[in-house]
Motif scaffolding. Structure first.
Motif, PDB file in Angstrom:
ATOM      1  N   GLN A  56      -6.782   6.838  -3.240  1.00 13.80           N
ATOM      2  CA  GLN A  56      -5.892   6.566  -2.103  1.00 13.80           C
ATOM      3  C   GLN A  56      -6.431   7.208  -0.834  1.00 13.80           C
ATOM      4  N   ALA A  57      -6.890   8.453  -0.942  1.00 15.84           N
ATOM      5  CA  ALA A  57      -7.438   9.152   0.224  1.00 15.84           C
ATOM      6  C   ALA A  57      -8.683   8.429   0.741  1.00 15.84           C
ATOM      7  N   LEU A  58      -9.566   8.025  -0.166  1.00 14.15           N
ATOM      8  CA  LEU A  58     -10.778   7.322   0.252  1.00 14.15           C
ATOM      9  C   LEU A  58     -10.453   5.994   0.935  1.00 14.15           C
ATOM     10  N   GLU A  59      -9.477   5.275   0.396  1.00 10.68           N
ATOM     11  CA  GLU A  59      -9.075   4.011   1.032  1.00 10.68           C
ATOM     12  C   GLU A  59      -8.510   4.274   2.428  1.00 10.68           C
ATOM     13  N   GLY A  60      -7.744   5.352   2.582  1.00  9.85           N
ATOM     14  CA  GLY A  60      -7.213   5.708   3.896  1.00  9.85           C
ATOM     15  C   GLY A  60      -8.314   6.059   4.880  1.00  9.85           C
ATOM     16  N   ILE A  61      -9.298   6.810   4.421  1.00 11.59           N
ATOM     17  CA  ILE A  61     -10.430   7.179   5.286  1.00 11.59           C
ATOM     18  C   ILE A  61     -11.211   5.928   5.681  1.00 11.59           C
ATOM     19  N   LYS A  62     -11.454   5.037   4.727  1.00 17.13           N
ATOM     20  CA  LYS A  62     -12.179   3.794   5.021  1.00 17.13           C
ATOM     21  C   LYS A  62     -11.413   2.936   6.025  1.00 17.13           C
ATOM     22  N   ARG A  63     -10.096   2.859   5.863  1.00 15.23           N
ATOM     23  CA  ARG A  63      -9.274   2.073   6.785  1.00 15.23           C
ATOM     24  C   ARG A  63      -9.361   2.626   8.197  1.00 15.23           C
ATOM     25  N   ILE A  64      -9.259   3.943   8.326  1.00 14.98           N
ATOM     26  CA  ILE A  64      -9.343   4.584   9.644  1.00 14.98           C
ATOM     27  C   ILE A  64     -10.728   4.362  10.246  1.00 14.98           C
ATOM     28  N   ALA A  65     -11.760   4.441   9.433  1.00 14.59           N
ATOM     29  CA  ALA A  65     -13.118   4.187   9.928  1.00 14.59           C
ATOM     30  C   ALA A  65     -13.234   2.767  10.472  1.00 14.59           C
ATOM     31  N   ARG A  66     -12.687   1.798   9.743  1.00 17.60           N
ATOM     32  CA  ARG A  66     -12.719   0.412  10.229  1.00 17.60           C
ATOM     33  C   ARG A  66     -11.963   0.277  11.546  1.00 17.60           C
ATOM     34  N   GLU A  67     -10.793   0.905  11.631  1.00 14.41           N
ATOM     35  CA  GLU A  67      -9.986   0.838  12.849  1.00 14.41           C
ATOM     36  C   GLU A  67     -10.711   1.471  14.036  1.00 14.41           C
TER      37      GLU A  67
ATOM     38  N   LEU B  86      -6.478  11.394   9.626  1.00 14.14           N
ATOM     39  CA  LEU B  86      -7.293  11.744   8.457  1.00 14.14           C
ATOM     40  C   LEU B  86      -6.621  12.853   7.649  1.00 14.14           C
ATOM     41  N   ASN B  87      -6.068  13.824   8.337  1.00 16.99           N
ATOM     42  CA  ASN B  87      -5.358  14.903   7.641  1.00 16.99           C
ATOM     43  C   ASN B  87      -4.166  14.364   6.858  1.00 16.99           C
ATOM     44  N   VAL B  88      -3.463  13.400   7.436  1.00 20.59           N
ATOM     45  CA  VAL B  88      -2.285  12.829   6.779  1.00 20.59           C
ATOM     46  C   VAL B  88      -2.682  12.043   5.529  1.00 20.59           C
ATOM     47  N   VAL B  89      -3.716  11.189   5.625  1.00 16.30           N
ATOM     48  CA  VAL B  89      -4.076  10.358   4.465  1.00 16.30           C
ATOM     49  C   VAL B  89      -4.706  11.160   3.334  1.00 16.30           C
ATOM     50  N   THR B  90      -5.117  12.393   3.603  1.00 19.62           N
ATOM     51  CA  THR B  90      -5.721  13.220   2.550  1.00 19.62           C
ATOM     52  C   THR B  90      -4.815  14.377   2.105  1.00 19.62           C
ATOM     53  N   LEU B  91      -3.643  14.490   2.703  1.00 21.90           N
ATOM     54  CA  LEU B  91      -2.764  15.633   2.413  1.00 21.90           C
ATOM     55  C   LEU B  91      -2.338  15.699   0.951  1.00 21.90           C
ATOM     56  N   ALA B  92      -1.915  14.581   0.373  1.00 15.81           N
ATOM     57  CA  ALA B  92      -1.462  14.600  -1.022  1.00 15.81           C
ATOM     58  C   ALA B  92      -2.575  15.075  -1.956  1.00 15.81           C
ATOM     59  N   LEU B  93      -3.799  14.624  -1.720  1.00 17.07           N
ATOM     60  CA  LEU B  93      -4.936  15.057  -2.536  1.00 17.07           C
ATOM     61  C   LEU B  93      -5.181  16.552  -2.346  1.00 17.07           C
ATOM     62  N   LYS B  94      -5.154  17.005  -1.114  1.00 14.54           N
ATOM     63  CA  LYS B  94      -5.359  18.424  -0.823  1.00 14.54           C
ATOM     64  C   LYS B  94      -4.311  19.272  -1.537  1.00 14.54           C
TER      65      LYS B  94
END
Length: 108
Positions: free
Chosen positions: A20-31, A82-90
């Motif tokens: 989920q975190a990786l998909e969020g990072i990829k989405r933000i990169a595309r945006e 980025l911090n938000v999309v990776t928070l659950a993993l962290k």
């Protein structure tokens, strides 16, 4: 996700949260019209608590891309996304640095 049989920590994994975190990072990169690698490097450099970024390269082209990314500041709102999309993993991984041992046997 299937668990890697080589893990030895014996605790529940975080594979789903990682994906989920990786998909969020990829989405933000595309945006941002950026690569995941460049965005990730910018994110690391934007964090004042990180004192060193070890960046690998296999050729001159990737070295030049890394240098360019390191010279481009990342907007505060992107850092926050980025911090938000990776928070659950962290939160799942916790404060330990040793991903191969259980929290009880953490060597960090």
């Amino acid at each position: 996700c299937q668990r890697n049989p080589k893990t030895r920590h014996g605790e529940a994994g975080a594979e789903d949260l990682l994906m989920q975190a990786l998909e969020g990072i990829k989405r933000i990169a595309r945006e941002c019209d950026d690569t995941t690698a460049a965005l990730s490097l910018k994110w690391v450099i934007a964090n004042p608590n990180i004192t060193c970024a070890l960046v690998g390269t296999q050729n001159l082209e990737s070295l030049e891309k890394n240098v360019k990314a390191a010279q481009e500041p990342l907007a505060a709102e992107i850092v926050e996304q980025l911090n938000v999309v990776t928070l659950a993993l962290k939160q799942k991984l916790g404060p330990g640095l040793d991903i191969f041992e259980s929290s009880q046997d953490d060597r960090s």
